[in-house]
Design a protein around this motif. Structure first.
Motif, PDB file in Angstrom:
ATOM      1  N   GLY A  82      16.534  41.819  14.300  1.00 17.82           N
ATOM      2  CA  GLY A  82      17.556  41.835  13.667  1.00 17.82           C
ATOM      3  C   GLY A  82      18.563  42.764  14.308  1.00 17.82           C
ATOM      4  N   ASP A  83      19.510  42.946  13.630  1.00 17.35           N
ATOM      5  CA  ASP A  83      20.652  44.057  14.024  1.00 17.35           C
ATOM      6  C   ASP A  83      19.962  45.377  14.306  1.00 17.35           C
ATOM      7  N   TYR A  84      18.935  45.978  13.409  1.00 17.66           N
ATOM      8  CA  TYR A  84      18.396  47.323  13.390  1.00 17.66           C
ATOM      9  C   TYR A  84      17.075  47.465  13.816  1.00 17.66           C
ATOM     10  N   ASP A  85      16.393  46.175  14.202  1.00 21.66           N
ATOM     11  CA  ASP A  85      14.897  46.218  14.713  1.00 21.66           C
ATOM     12  C   ASP A  85      14.779  45.553  16.034  1.00 21.66           C
ATOM     13  N   GLU A  86      14.039  46.371  16.638  1.00 25.40           N
ATOM     14  CA  GLU A  86      13.590  45.766  18.102  1.00 25.40           C
ATOM     15  C   GLU A  86      12.105  46.169  18.156  1.00 25.40           C
ATOM     16  N   PRO A  87      11.111  45.909  17.455  1.00 23.66           N
ATOM     17  CA  PRO A  87       9.767  46.378  17.695  1.00 23.66           C
ATOM     18  C   PRO A  87       9.128  45.652  18.833  1.00 23.66           C
ATOM     19  N   GLN A  88       8.017  46.388  19.404  1.00 18.77           N
ATOM     20  CA  GLN A  88       7.221  45.858  20.361  1.00 18.77           C
ATOM     21  C   GLN A  88       5.854  45.514  19.937  1.00 18.77           C
ATOM     22  N   PRO A  89       5.587  44.351  19.221  1.00 17.42           N
ATOM     23  CA  PRO A  89       4.176  44.048  18.765  1.00 17.42           C
ATOM     24  C   PRO A  89       3.191  43.827  20.015  1.00 17.42           C
ATOM     25  N   ASP A  90       1.995  44.254  19.540  1.00 15.70           N
ATOM     26  CA  ASP A  90       1.185  44.351  20.834  1.00 15.70           C
ATOM     27  C   ASP A  90       0.829  42.847  21.484  1.00 15.70           C
ATOM     28  N   VAL A  91       0.807  41.791  20.451  1.00 12.65           N
ATOM     29  CA  VAL A  91       0.625  40.619  20.913  1.00 12.65           C
ATOM     30  C   VAL A  91       1.762  39.581  20.360  1.00 12.65           C
ATOM     31  N   ALA A  92       2.133  38.567  21.082  1.00 14.76           N
ATOM     32  CA  ALA A  92       2.820  37.729  20.486  1.00 14.76           C
ATOM     33  C   ALA A  92       2.764  36.277  21.006  1.00 14.76           C
ATOM     34  N   LEU A  93       2.631  35.274  19.916  1.00 18.70           N
ATOM     35  CA  LEU A  93       2.647  33.897  20.594  1.00 18.70           C
ATOM     36  C   LEU A  93       3.944  33.211  20.304  1.00 18.70           C
ATOM     37  N   LEU A  94       4.572  32.800  21.176  1.00 17.92           N
ATOM     38  CA  LEU A  94       5.985  32.389  21.180  1.00 17.92           C
ATOM     39  C   LEU A  94       6.049  30.961  21.438  1.00 17.92           C
ATOM     40  N   LYS A  95       7.079  30.299  21.129  1.00 19.27           N
ATOM     41  CA  LYS A  95       7.374  28.837  21.305  1.00 19.27           C
ATOM     42  C   LYS A  95       7.696  28.880  23.053  1.00 19.27           C
ATOM     43  N   PRO A  96       7.152  27.993  23.541  1.00 19.98           N
ATOM     44  CA  PRO A  96       7.287  28.082  24.888  1.00 19.98           C
ATOM     45  C   PRO A  96       8.921  27.433  25.339  1.00 19.98           C
ATOM     46  N   ARG A  97       9.573  28.476  26.357  1.00 18.33           N
ATOM     47  CA  ARG A  97      10.836  28.295  26.532  1.00 18.33           C
ATOM     48  C   ARG A  97      10.978  28.206  28.188  1.00 18.33           C
ATOM     49  N   ALA A  98      11.832  27.314  28.759  1.00 17.69           N
ATOM     50  CA  ALA A  98      11.866  26.941  30.301  1.00 17.69           C
ATOM     51  C   ALA A  98      11.957  28.656  31.110  1.00 17.69           C
ATOM     52  N   ASP A  99      12.729  29.468  30.341  1.00 18.79           N
ATOM     53  CA  ASP A  99      13.363  30.711  31.242  1.00 18.79           C
ATOM     54  C   ASP A  99      12.044  31.785  30.811  1.00 18.79           C
ATOM     55  N   ASP A 100      11.081  31.385  29.866  1.00 18.05           N
ATOM     56  CA  ASP A 100       9.999  32.402  29.677  1.00 18.05           C
ATOM     57  C   ASP A 100      10.519  33.866  29.041  1.00 18.05           C
ATOM     58  N   TYR A 101      11.730  33.632  28.420  1.00 20.83           N
ATOM     59  CA  TYR A 101      12.235  34.553  27.435  1.00 20.83           C
ATOM     60  C   TYR A 101      12.902  35.709  28.946  1.00 20.83           C
ATOM     61  N   GLY A 102      13.260  35.114  29.846  1.00 22.13           N
ATOM     62  CA  GLY A 102      13.692  36.133  31.051  1.00 22.13           C
ATOM     63  C   GLY A 102      15.250  36.134  30.898  1.00 22.13           C
ATOM     64  N   THR A 103      15.993  35.408  30.014  1.00 22.87           N
ATOM     65  CA  THR A 103      17.479  35.574  29.965  1.00 22.87           C
ATOM     66  C   THR A 103      17.536  36.109  28.690  1.00 22.87           C
ATOM     67  N   ALA A 104      16.817  36.196  27.596  1.00 15.39           N
ATOM     68  CA  ALA A 104      16.976  36.743  26.216  1.00 15.39           C
ATOM     69  C   ALA A 104      15.689  36.962  25.601  1.00 15.39           C
ATOM     70  N   LYS A 105      15.895  37.966  24.755  1.00 15.99           N
ATOM     71  CA  LYS A 105      14.606  38.361  24.110  1.00 15.99           C
ATOM     72  C   LYS A 105      14.297  37.305  23.079  1.00 15.99           C
ATOM     73  N   ALA A 106      12.851  37.266  22.813  1.00 11.39           N
ATOM     74  CA  ALA A 106      12.428  36.391  21.369  1.00 11.39           C
ATOM     75  C   ALA A 106      12.992  37.131  20.302  1.00 11.39           C
ATOM     76  N   THR A 107      13.313  36.018  19.418  1.00  8.14           N
ATOM     77  CA  THR A 107      13.847  36.405  17.960  1.00  8.14           C
ATOM     78  C   THR A 107      12.647  35.829  17.048  1.00  8.14           C
ATOM     79  N   PRO A 108      12.795  35.902  15.762  1.00  8.15           N
ATOM     80  CA  PRO A 108      11.796  35.664  14.595  1.00  8.15           C
ATOM     81  C   PRO A 108      11.872  33.807  14.852  1.00  8.15           C
ATOM     82  N   ALA A 109      12.970  33.421  15.009  1.00  5.94           N
ATOM     83  CA  ALA A 109      12.881  31.972  15.128  1.00  5.94           C
ATOM     84  C   ALA A 109      11.707  31.433  16.300  1.00  5.94           C
ATOM     85  N   ASP A 110      11.537  32.375  17.429  1.00  5.49           N
ATOM     86  CA  ASP A 110      10.557  31.761  18.552  1.00  5.49           C
ATOM     87  C   ASP A 110       9.427  32.140  18.255  1.00  5.49           C
TER      88      ASP A 110
END
Length: 191
Positions: A82-110
């Motif tokens: 969100g606007d005030y939170d950028e945690p670094q979880p130990d492990v995240a399983l994310l929806k696959p994305r062509a850029d592997d999140y190299g152009t924008a950080k993952a968000t809760p929707a991912d």
């Protein structure tokens, strides 16, 4: 010291954009162990051996059982919650994305699943982080409690927190909601 503390407490919360600008201006690199929670800089403790072992084990098990078409495995990378939170979880399983999140950080929707490994951070992981993740709509959040060999499974997020929480122990089976046919025993996750 008391004056500095007072100034810090009266400071408005940092936004994620201010946090990232601060990191750049201070010369923090990717190894600087700090995350933004509720607009506050939170310095993370050094990672100890049991924590390393658990994250490595989860990495190995998750990468074998979740095909890359189903989930992208992300280890200790930031999630822009969100606007005030950028945690670094130990492990995240994310929806696959062509850029592997190299152009924008993952968000809760991912996020398919977030996992925190707790050996010294259980209170924060079960309290503050669970509240932040639930409020942002992260659908599933696990806390691996290494000291008590248990896993807290949080599901059904709401603005006030998760409305469903299971506490699992040795011998129990666990599967993520996004892949209910992929099972793990707690013994293999916490070994």
């Amino acid at each position: 010291m008391a004056v500095e503390r007072l100034e810090l407490e009266s400071r408005p919360p940092l936004t994620v954009d201010e946090f990232e600008a601060l990191a750049e201006s201070e010369g923090w690199d990717e190894d600087t162990r700090v995350e933004l929670l509720d607009g506050e800089l939170v310095w993370m403790s050094p990672i100890n051996d049991p924590h390393i072992g658990c994250v490595s084990r989860l990495t190995r098990l998750f990468s074998r059982r979740y095909p890359e078409q189903l989930a992208l495995l992300s280890i200790q990378n930031p999630i822009r919650v969100g606007d005030y939170d950028e945690p670094q979880p130990d492990v995240a399983l994310l929806k696959p994305r062509a850029d592997d999140y190299g152009t924008a950080k993952a968000t809760p929707a991912d996020v398919l699943l977030l996992v925190e490994v707790a050996d010294r951070t259980l209170r924060t992981d079960l309290g503050r982080k669970a509240r932040i993740y639930a409020g942002a709509g992260v659908q599933e959040y696990w806390v691996m409690d290494l000291n008590n060999a248990t896993v807290y499974v949080h599901r059904t997020p709401s603005a006030g927190g998760y409305t469903a929480r299971l506490v699992l122990a040795a011998g129990d089976l666990i599967s993520a909601q996004f892949a209910p046919l992929v099972h793990f025993t707690l013994t293999e996750l916490l070994a």
